[in-house]
Design an enzyme around this catalytic site. Structure first.
Site, short mmCIF file in Angstrom:
data_model
loop_
_atom_site.label_atom_id
_atom_site.label_comp_id
_atom_site.label_asym_id
_atom_site.label_seq_id
_atom_site.Cartn_x
_atom_site.Cartn_y
_atom_site.Cartn_z
N HIS A 132 -46.74 -46.61 -1.32
CA HIS A 132 -46.67 -47.99 -1.82
C HIS A 132 -47.23 -48.13 -3.23
CE1 HIS A 132 -50.93 -48.60 -0.44
NE2 HIS A 132 -50.93 -49.52 -1.40
N ASP B 238 -46.73 -43.78 4.59
CA ASP B 238 -47.15 -44.22 3.24
C ASP B 238 -47.69 -43.01 2.47
OD1 ASP B 238 -47.76 -45.78 1.10
OD2 ASP B 238 -49.52 -46.76 2.03
N GLY C 75 -56.74 -51.20 -5.18
CA GLY C 75 -57.02 -50.33 -6.34
C GLY C 75 -57.48 -48.94 -5.91
N SER D 31 -56.05 -47.54 -3.26
CA SER D 31 -54.87 -47.02 -2.58
C SER D 31 -54.36 -45.74 -3.22
CB SER D 31 -53.74 -48.05 -2.63
OG SER D 31 -54.00 -49.04 -1.67
C1 4AZ Z 1 -55.04 -52.60 -0.80
O1 4AZ Z 1 -54.86 -53.79 -0.95
C2 4AZ Z 1 -55.91 -52.19 0.27
N1 4AZ Z 1 -59.69 -51.54 3.47
C3 4AZ Z 1 -56.18 -50.85 0.47
C4 4AZ Z 1 -57.02 -50.46 1.45
C5 4AZ Z 1 -57.57 -51.37 2.28
C6 4AZ Z 1 -57.33 -52.68 2.12
C7 4AZ Z 1 -56.48 -53.10 1.12
C8 4AZ Z 1 -58.46 -50.90 3.41
O2 4AZ Z 1 -54.51 -51.73 -1.51
#
Ligand code: 4AZ
Length: 685
Positions: free
Chosen positions: A486, A538, A624, A626
């Site tokens: 993503h 993902d 951020g 991710s």
């Molecule tokens: C995000 O928004 C996101 N706590 C990534 C990880 C988590 C929550 C949101 C996990 O990219």
């Protein structure tokens, strides 16, 4: 006037005879050939100021000249600066004399040294100044020219007899000996030429009596081509030997093949010379009483024997071959014919009349050469031997890389480098791959909860996409990184710019990498207008456009192993949001526990077996982060035996982040090992 001169001469001679008789030994005068006086001007009345006398006399070859001073009375001065008598032999200053010296002093400390070398010169320089306060009588001496007895000079040693004559000497020998061309050594005339003789006997001079000294006897045996000699020693063999070394020697030199030298008391075995011509040399030194040798010789038909050349075999195989016989010469395994382009290893040779094979082509070991190696790989040894059966070993240029397989190679008989399992190097070239899952951070063995800034060496696989979309990735080789699908969704056809070796987002000198390929997992359901958000699969692979410069601050993490037990905890890291909703300037990390999926709330969103649920009391990933890593063991617990492995990829979380009861979801990397391997293989050049 004439009368006066004659009277003076008579007086001189009388003086000398008296001197010889009284002062010197009679034999010295006995060999005198010529004599005369030398004295200062005005002697014995006294010399005048500014007197000057130079005198020089030379002996002819085989003679030498001596001077005997019988009187010395000159003005005394410091270093004989005023008046001086200087005496030279062969142009070398012997004495610088002044003052008075008694006859006794002259005889003991001056006269014994006043002589020239054979054929040399003596000279005298007498010089006075103006300043005499009293009158001095000057000096007087007589010279003699005598024959030199060269026979007494050890350097002129005659090996037998010496005869001294006036002006020279001569060596001569006892009957039966001749004087060598060096004119000093007496030798026995013992050389014998047996050319044409088919059989006979050779023995040392005077056999069976002790052989004479200083001899060099050369015996020549020679017959027509196609024959050779058989030598058989008879009776006693006794040639001087001391401490294992030949003092005297018997040397057998065939026209072809090796020279053999014998001495001592062991009777040498019979010899076949393999040559139609043989020279036998018997040498003796200046002493000893040994009895020598006796040998018989006879001719035999010439034969050839194997091998034709080293490292080869003959077909057919016989002990010896008659002349005209044809054989096949085959080089041993791993050897080929010298300077043959086509790596031939066989040829035919014929036994010649002279007992030699023809042609003779040497067999030499196959050379595998220095192999061509890819980037980052080198040989452990700089200039290794590369011929048959030699071994080389490959290694990687630096400690951040290692070979993916054993790099020990052996040069085989076909001229190929082969591995220990027998694979040809050209078919199965090992690769230098970066060592994964290791950091150079000191093991600190303590866990830290909560987001903590990372040090530059701690998480060297962390990559960062600073621009939108802000996210993380993990380096898994020196070309490839893993991230969340993503994060890169929609950027597959663009060039993204990723940063490495960075813990401060404002750092001016991170390693910057451009993407060449972005490959999203085929089963990832892209977020579109019609499809709701779904984080199954993902995962995406990123290939960089150039090799990532691996070093202490940028190096890959390992992938999990297929059979790895599920891990219970790990460390997450990233530049994502922190509590106050702002993105972190610094790379933060924290430790999380991994929970069974059933224990994690998903707020109704689909959860699949491709996900891991993890979270800590105080730690969570957030927007951020991710694409970044969840790695195990927990930071600080990794080691070369237990490297850090990428357990998960930061993916999603229901209702934001940091909520105590809500954990985050991570892509389960272990489920994608085959896809990762295949995709990388397919997309590498
Ligand atoms: C995000 O928004 C996101 N706590 C990534 C990880 C988590 C929550 C949101 C996990 O990219």
């Amino acid at each position: 006037m004439k009368v006066k001169v004659q009277k003076e001469r008579a007086l001189t001679l009388l003086n000398m005879i008296v001197f010889c008789v009284i002062v010197l030994l009679f034999p010295v005068c006995g060999s005198v050939l010529s004599t005369g006086w030398v004295q200062s001007p005005g002697h014995p009345r006294g010399y005048d100021p500014y007197s000057n006398l130079t005198w020089k006399k030379c002996a002819s070859t085989g003679h030498k000249i001596t001077l005997t001073l019988i009187h010395l009375d000159l003005e005394e001065s410091f270093e004989c600066e005023d008046d001086a008598l200087k005496l030279f032999a062969d142009e070398v200053l012997l004495f610088n004399l002044c003052g008075r010296k008694s006859m006794r002093e002259l005889q003991s400390s001056v006269n014994p040294f006043l002589h020239s070398s054979p054929g040399g010169c003596l000279s005298v320089s007498f010089l006075t100044d103006y300043s005499n306060t009293e009158r001095h009588t000057g000096f007087r001496g007589f010279y003699t020219i005598k024959d030199v007895d060269e026979c007494k000079d050890p350097e002129n040693e005659c090996t037998q007899l010496c005869n001294n004559y006036i002006g020279g000497y001569r060596c001569f020998c006892r009957p039966g000996y001749t004087l060598d061309s060096d004119k000093h050594t007496c030798q026995v005339s013992c050389s014998e030429d047996h050319t044409g003789s088919q059989e006979g006997v050779l023995m040392s001079p005077d056999w069976p009596e002790p052989y004479p000294e200083n001899s060099v006897c050369s015996y020549t045996l020679a017959v027509e081509e196609g024959l050779q000699f058989e030598l058989t020693f008879m009776g006693v063999f006794d040639v001087e030997k001391e401490n294992g070394q030949c003092i005297d020697s018997l040397t057998i030199k065939p026209l072809y093949g090796g020279v053999q030298t014998f001495c001592g008391r062991d009777v040498p075995p019979s010899l076949l010379t393999r040559s139609q011509r043989v020279e036998i040399i018997f040498r003796t030194d200046h002493k000893g009483a040994n009895r020598g040798f006796s040998l018989s010789y006879k001719t035999r038909g010439m034969k050839c024997t194997g091998p034709v050349t080293p490292k080869s075999s003959l077909n057919p195989q016989h002990a010896e071959y008659p002349t005209g016989y044809k054989v096949t010469v085959k080089c041993d395994k791993g050897h080929v014919l010298k300077s043959h382009e086509s790596a031939e290893d066989e040829y035919e040779a014929i036994c010649q009349k002279n007992g030699q094979w023809s042609p003779v082509i040497p067999c030499e070991p196959v050379d595998c050469g220095i192999p061509e190696l890819p980037e980052l790989m080198e040989l452990s040894e700089k200039e290794p031997s590369t011929t048959y059966l030699n071994q080389i070993s490959l290694k990687c240029e630096n400690e951040y890389y290692q070979l993916d397989k054993n790099g020990n190679l052996t040069c085989n008989a076909d001229g190929n480098w082969v591995s220990e399992s027998g694979q040809k190097l050209t078919d199965d070239l090992p690769k230098c791959e970066p060592v994964c899952g290791i950091n150079t951070d000191a093991f600190f063995g303590g866990r830290v909860y909560g987001g903590k800034p990372a040090l530059i060496k701690q998480i060297p696989w962390q990559l960062f996409h600073k621009k939108s979309p802000r996210g993380g990735a993990s380096l898994i080789s020196d070309y490839w990184a893993l991230t969340a699908a993503h994060v890169v969704d929609g950027y597959e056809t663009t060039t993204m710019n990723w940063l490495g070796a960075i813990v401060d987002g404002k750092s001016q000198n991170p390693v910057s990498m451009e993407t060449e390929k972005i490959i999203i997992h085929p089963n990832y359901q892209k977020v579109g207008r019609d499809s709701p958000s779904n984080y199954d699969n993902d995962i995406a692979l990123i290939k960089m456009s150039a090799r990532v410069p691996i070093g202490p601050h940028i190096r890959p993490v390992c992938l999990p192993e297929k059979a790895n037990e599920p891990v219970k905890e790990g460390t997450i890291s990233g530049f994502g949001r922190i509590k106050d909703e702002k993105s972190s300037r610094y790379l933060l990390y924290g430790h999380v526990q991994i929970h069974p999926l059933g224990e994690c709330h998903s707020e109704g969103l689909p959860v699949t077996d491709n996900m891991i649920c993890a979270g800590g009391d105080e730690v969570d990933s957030c927007q951020g982060d991710s694409g970044g890593p969840l790695f195990s063991p927990v930071l600080g617990y990794g080691s070369p035996d237990k490297p850090y492995r990428l357990t998960g990829i930061v993916s999603w979380g229901p209702l934001g982040c940091g909520n105590k009861n809500l954990k985050g979801f991570y892509t389960k990397v272990q489920n994608y090992l085959d896809w990762i391997k295949e995709t990388i293989e397919k997309n590498s050049k």
